[in-house]
Scaffold this motif. Structure first.
Motif, PDB file in Angstrom:
ATOM      1  N   VAL A  53       0.843  -1.194   0.000  1.00  0.00           N
ATOM      2  CA  VAL A  53       0.000   0.000   0.000  1.00  0.00           C
ATOM      3  C   VAL A  53       0.878   1.244   0.000  1.00  0.00           C
ATOM      4  O   VAL A  53       1.776   1.379   0.824  1.00  0.00           O
ATOM      5  CB  VAL A  53      -0.928   0.013   1.235  1.00  0.00           C
ATOM      6  N   LYS A  54       0.581   2.153  -0.918  1.00  0.00           N
ATOM      7  CA  LYS A  54       1.398   3.366  -1.030  1.00  0.00           C
ATOM      8  C   LYS A  54       0.613   4.556  -0.512  1.00  0.00           C
ATOM      9  O   LYS A  54      -0.578   4.693  -0.813  1.00  0.00           O
ATOM     10  CB  LYS A  54       1.767   3.585  -2.507  1.00  0.00           C
ATOM     11  N   ASP A  55       1.259   5.400   0.247  1.00  0.00           N
ATOM     12  CA  ASP A  55       0.641   6.643   0.710  1.00  0.00           C
ATOM     13  C   ASP A  55       0.993   7.739  -0.289  1.00  0.00           C
ATOM     14  O   ASP A  55       2.150   8.158  -0.395  1.00  0.00           O
ATOM     15  CB  ASP A  55       1.161   6.976   2.113  1.00  0.00           C
ATOM     16  N   PHE A  56      -0.026   8.221  -1.015  1.00  0.00           N
ATOM     17  CA  PHE A  56       0.196   9.172  -2.096  1.00  0.00           C
ATOM     18  C   PHE A  56       0.358  10.609  -1.608  1.00  0.00           C
ATOM     19  O   PHE A  56       0.567  11.504  -2.420  1.00  0.00           O
ATOM     20  CB  PHE A  56      -0.965   9.103  -3.101  1.00  0.00           C
ATOM     21  N   SER A  57       0.186  10.831  -0.309  1.00  0.00           N
ATOM     22  CA  SER A  57       0.288  12.216   0.156  1.00  0.00           C
ATOM     23  C   SER A  57       1.691  12.553   0.662  1.00  0.00           C
ATOM     24  O   SER A  57       1.900  13.613   1.244  1.00  0.00           O
ATOM     25  CB  SER A  57      -0.747  12.490   1.248  1.00  0.00           C
ATOM     26  N   LEU A  58       2.627  11.659   0.422  1.00  0.00           N
ATOM     27  CA  LEU A  58       4.017  11.955   0.785  1.00  0.00           C
ATOM     28  C   LEU A  58       4.727  12.626  -0.404  1.00  0.00           C
ATOM     29  O   LEU A  58       4.349  12.389  -1.563  1.00  0.00           O
ATOM     30  CB  LEU A  58       4.735  10.657   1.172  1.00  0.00           C
ATOM     31  N   PRO A  59       5.722  13.463  -0.122  1.00  0.00           N
ATOM     32  CA  PRO A  59       6.388  14.185  -1.208  1.00  0.00           C
ATOM     33  C   PRO A  59       6.950  13.257  -2.283  1.00  0.00           C
ATOM     34  O   PRO A  59       7.397  12.153  -1.972  1.00  0.00           O
ATOM     35  CB  PRO A  59       7.524  14.926  -0.491  1.00  0.00           C
ATOM     36  N   ASN A  60       6.872  13.702  -3.518  1.00  0.00           N
ATOM     37  CA  ASN A  60       7.514  12.966  -4.614  1.00  0.00           C
ATOM     38  C   ASN A  60       8.232  13.979  -5.506  1.00  0.00           C
ATOM     39  O   ASN A  60       8.034  15.198  -5.353  1.00  0.00           O
ATOM     40  CB  ASN A  60       6.485  12.097  -5.370  1.00  0.00           C
ATOM     41  N   PRO A  61       9.067  13.495  -6.428  1.00  0.00           N
ATOM     42  CA  PRO A  61       9.920  14.432  -7.193  1.00  0.00           C
ATOM     43  C   PRO A  61       9.148  15.442  -8.042  1.00  0.00           C
ATOM     44  O   PRO A  61       9.713  16.456  -8.452  1.00  0.00           O
ATOM     45  CB  PRO A  61      10.741  13.493  -8.100  1.00  0.00           C
ATOM     46  N   SER A  62       7.865  15.201  -8.288  1.00  0.00           N
ATOM     47  CA  SER A  62       7.110  16.155  -9.115  1.00  0.00           C
ATOM     48  C   SER A  62       6.677  17.393  -8.325  1.00  0.00           C
ATOM     49  O   SER A  62       6.216  18.366  -8.906  1.00  0.00           O
ATOM     50  CB  SER A  62       5.859  15.471  -9.694  1.00  0.00           C
ATOM     51  N   TRP A  63       6.818  17.336  -7.012  1.00  0.00           N
ATOM     52  CA  TRP A  63       6.319  18.463  -6.199  1.00  0.00           C
ATOM     53  C   TRP A  63       7.178  19.711  -6.408  1.00  0.00           C
ATOM     54  O   TRP A  63       8.411  19.654  -6.367  1.00  0.00           O
ATOM     55  CB  TRP A  63       6.338  18.107  -4.710  1.00  0.00           C
ATOM     56  N   SER A  64       6.486  20.851  -6.573  1.00  0.00           N
ATOM     57  CA  SER A  64       7.174  22.134  -6.719  1.00  0.00           C
ATOM     58  C   SER A  64       7.741  22.578  -5.365  1.00  0.00           C
ATOM     59  O   SER A  64       7.367  22.031  -4.316  1.00  0.00           O
ATOM     60  CB  SER A  64       6.184  23.191  -7.206  1.00  0.00           C
ATOM     61  N   GLN A  65       8.594  23.584  -5.420  1.00  0.00           N
ATOM     62  CA  GLN A  65       9.152  24.121  -4.172  1.00  0.00           C
ATOM     63  C   GLN A  65       8.037  24.700  -3.300  1.00  0.00           C
ATOM     64  O   GLN A  65       8.036  24.535  -2.076  1.00  0.00           O
ATOM     65  CB  GLN A  65      10.206  25.193  -4.485  1.00  0.00           C
ATOM     66  N   ASN A  66       7.060  25.374  -3.934  1.00  0.00           N
ATOM     67  CA  ASN A  66       5.940  25.929  -3.155  1.00  0.00           C
ATOM     68  C   ASN A  66       5.185  24.819  -2.423  1.00  0.00           C
ATOM     69  O   ASN A  66       4.790  24.976  -1.277  1.00  0.00           O
ATOM     70  CB  ASN A  66       4.956  26.661  -4.076  1.00  0.00           C
ATOM     71  N   MET A  67       4.983  23.711  -3.134  1.00  0.00           N
ATOM     72  CA  MET A  67       4.269  22.571  -2.540  1.00  0.00           C
ATOM     73  C   MET A  67       5.067  22.031  -1.345  1.00  0.00           C
ATOM     74  O   MET A  67       4.521  21.755  -0.275  1.00  0.00           O
ATOM     75  CB  MET A  67       4.106  21.505  -3.629  1.00  0.00           C
ATOM     76  N   ARG A  68       6.357  21.900  -1.527  1.00  0.00           N
ATOM     77  CA  ARG A  68       7.211  21.388  -0.440  1.00  0.00           C
ATOM     78  C   ARG A  68       7.231  22.345   0.746  1.00  0.00           C
ATOM     79  O   ARG A  68       7.185  21.920   1.904  1.00  0.00           O
ATOM     80  CB  ARG A  68       8.648  21.175  -0.950  1.00  0.00           C
ATOM     81  N   ASN A  69       7.288  23.637   0.453  1.00  0.00           N
ATOM     82  CA  ASN A  69       7.334  24.612   1.555  1.00  0.00           C
ATOM     83  C   ASN A  69       6.063  24.543   2.393  1.00  0.00           C
ATOM     84  O   ASN A  69       6.116  24.541   3.623  1.00  0.00           O
ATOM     85  CB  ASN A  69       7.508  26.035   1.010  1.00  0.00           C
TER      86      ASN A  69
END
Ligand code: 3VV
Length: 243
Positions: A53-69
């Protein structure tokens, strides 16, 4: 297999403390919600039935800097205890178990269904989002990055995709507050377009609860809060005991 298990355990540490509470329903429902409105079955947070089972709400490489911040900001608040990150799976049944204490076969993900917002296998093309719930304030925050496959007008996010994110984020807030619900009504004012690829913050709150009805309002703003994109209201109906 070991590494997979470690990753899952790490991803679920945010909700592990839920298991340790003496009475889960008391934790999930605010005290002001009359007991008569609460479902007899406890809403349960599931942890892996299947190891993959994968948790899709964890950061992945497609996330922008704004998303990560924004993610980091709410993760820090989560560590202080006011917010909790909601795990996100690609099959609805993986989120909720209503009938059995243990993880039964019937609750394991069915390969024939997929949660609409998690139906793409390639990261970053569709809905990238993570949600946090604040139990004391009955609010959810969604951090949403609109992928290129959500196009409506050229270069802009489709209004239906935006409605989906409003429904999902306010629906998650309603579920965390009152248990299983269905959307009865959704009203959206589109104030300014959301550019494809941009990251926005979705703020939902419970306005009032009347019997089985839970009224929500939502605002979507740009990552820096300067631009108002969406104002919305929604009505969710708590599912009956028999459902
Ligand atoms: C720590 C915990 C972790 C948890 C993790 C959570 C993670 C979250 C994960 C993932 C989030 C995903 C979130 C997704 C959310 C999406 C949800 C959907 O998309 S739902 C699909 C679309 N909606 C439908 O298909 C409904 C179709 N309609 C119906 O089924 C029924 O009409 C329903 C259920 C809405 C109402 O039917 P009745 O028989 O149950 O109830 P009646 O008696 O008709 O209504 C109850 C009250 O509501 C009012 N009502 C009903 N519909 C209304 C409406 N449209 N407008 C205004 N009032 C309405 C009625 O007037 C009545 O009010 P009076 O009690 O008399 O005051």
């Amino acid at each position: 297999m070991f590494r997979c298990s470690v990753r899952l355990i790490k991803g679920l540490t945010q909700i592990t403390w839920l298991r340790e509470q003496p009475v889960l329903p008391n934790l999930l429902y605010r005290r002001s919600v009359p007991a008569a409105y609460l479902p007899s079955r406890a809403l349960r947070v599931t942890w892996p039935c299947a190891e993959e089972v994968k948790d899709f709400s964890l950061p992945n490489p497609s996330w922008s800097q704004n998303m990560r911040n924004l993610y980091n900001k709410y993760m820090e608040l989560s560590q202080q205890g006011s917010w909790i990150r909601l795990p996100s799976y690609n099959v609805t049944a993986t989120h909720l178990i209503g009938k059995a204490e243990q993880c039964p076969d019937s609750a394991k993900p069915q390969v024939t269904t997929r949660l609409f917002t998690r139906n793409l296998d390639v990261e970053g093309l569709g809905f990238e989002y993570v949600m946090f719930y604040n139990q004391a304030e009955l609010r959810t925050v969604g951090i949403f990055q609109a992928g290129p496959y959500l196009e409506g007008p050229i270069g802009l996010t489709h209004g239906g995709a935006i409605a989906t994110i409003v429904d999902t984020t306010s629906g998650a807030c309603a579920i965390c507050t009152l248990g299983k619900v269905k959307t009865a009504n959704l009203n959206i004012n589109y104030r300014s377009p959301i550019t494809l690829g941009s990251t926005v913050e979705v703020q939902c709150r419970v306005d009032k609860i009347e019997g089985r009805k839970i009224f929500m309002s939502t605002e979507i703003r740009s990552a820096d809060s300067q631009v108002l994109h969406i104002e919305a209201t929604a009505l969710f109906i708590q599912m009956k005991m028999s459902e």
